[in-house]
Motif scaffolding. Structure first.
Motif: not given
Length: 273
Positions: A43, A46, A50, A57
């Motif tokens: 997480d 991600s 990004y 993801d």
């Protein structure tokens, strides 16, 4: 026609700039426990990686064995993974383009320290005294508690037929077996021997082995690979490291594992009679 193109073209553009980084880890522990350990890292990456023009993801996938994980990497099902150093070396031979992202720090070191212990008053003074006696290793294929100790024994002229190996996953059990004489000696991480236990054991020898590494394939955009490495090395949030139960990451190069490659060859020789 123009209206049709107006709706389709953005979709095509979006598809070209949305990237899924497939992240893999291997563990025999319950999948729920492994998920809770590594999902925060997925997480975090991600969110951080990004956040620019390229959207995407990091998706986590869990494997029951390193063999399954290596196969998935070879089949391009996984792009970013945590591997033991021996798995990386084996994969690198088949995938020259496989990149090293970082090495894990345990006790603030990439090279983990191990010790070979015997009873305090034991008669053992040289490696020949281990012949024909039970000896305790850690889990099979552990760099620190299996591969490097076997390479040391092989370099001293011993092989599998000379000793009676016992494989124990519990460090406390290894110490207990040594203390009560069920094995002549055993190997444990150096931090597993407390000051209070110094009067019960004698350190016969000390050694080191590399920690786990994170690798990435060329299936991931170069810019993404660079961002992932930068995040691990420079700005990984402390709570992520705590969940991973490590002290952080360090930059590792392929040549940093040359000595361990030699250890792997010696360990293979140890198994030959």
């Amino acid at each position: 026609m123009r209206i049709f193109l107006f709706f389709v073209f953005p979709a095509i553009l979006w598809a070209q700039t949305y990237e899924i980084t497939k992240m893999g880890v291997a563990s025999k522990k319950p999948s729920s426990d492994v998920f809770m350990k590594y999902k925060p890292m997925a997480d975090y990456l991600s969110r951080r990686v990004y956040s620019g023009l390229v959207k995407g993801d990091v998706k986590l996938r869990i494997f029951k064995s390193e063999k399954e994980l290596r196969k998935a990497i070879l089949q391009k099902e996984i792009y970013f993974a945590r591997l033991t150093p021996q798995s990386y070396i084996m994969l690198k031979e088949r995938m020259p383009g496989l990149g090293l992202v970082a090495g894990e720090l345990l006790n603030h070191q990439f090279q983990n320290k191990g010790i070979l212990i015997v009873q305090k008053a034991n008669f053992v003074r040289n490696y020949s005294h281990f012949k024909s006696r039970p000896f305790a290793f850690g889990p099979k294929t552990s760099a620190l508690l299996d591969i490097v100790p076997k390479s040391i024994l092989a370099s001293k002229g011993l092989n599998m037929s000379d000793i009676k190996p016992k494989y124990l996953s519990d460090t406390e059990k290894i110490k207990h077996f040594v203390e009560v004489g069920r094995v002549i000696g055993g190997v444990i991480p150096v931090q597993a021997l407390s000051d209070d236990e110094q009067d019960r054991f004698r350190i016969f020898s000390e050694y080191s082995a590399p920690g786990n590494v994170w690798v990435i394939t060329k299936n991931v955009f170069l810019s993404t690979r660079e961002k992932i490495q930068a995040e691990l090395l420079n700005t990984l949030e402390p709570h992520v490291s705590r969940v991973l139960q490590i002290d952080g990451f360090v930059k590792v190069k392929n040549r940093d594992l040359d000595e361990f490659r030699s250890d792997m060859r010696k360990a293979m020789a140890f198994h030959r009679k």
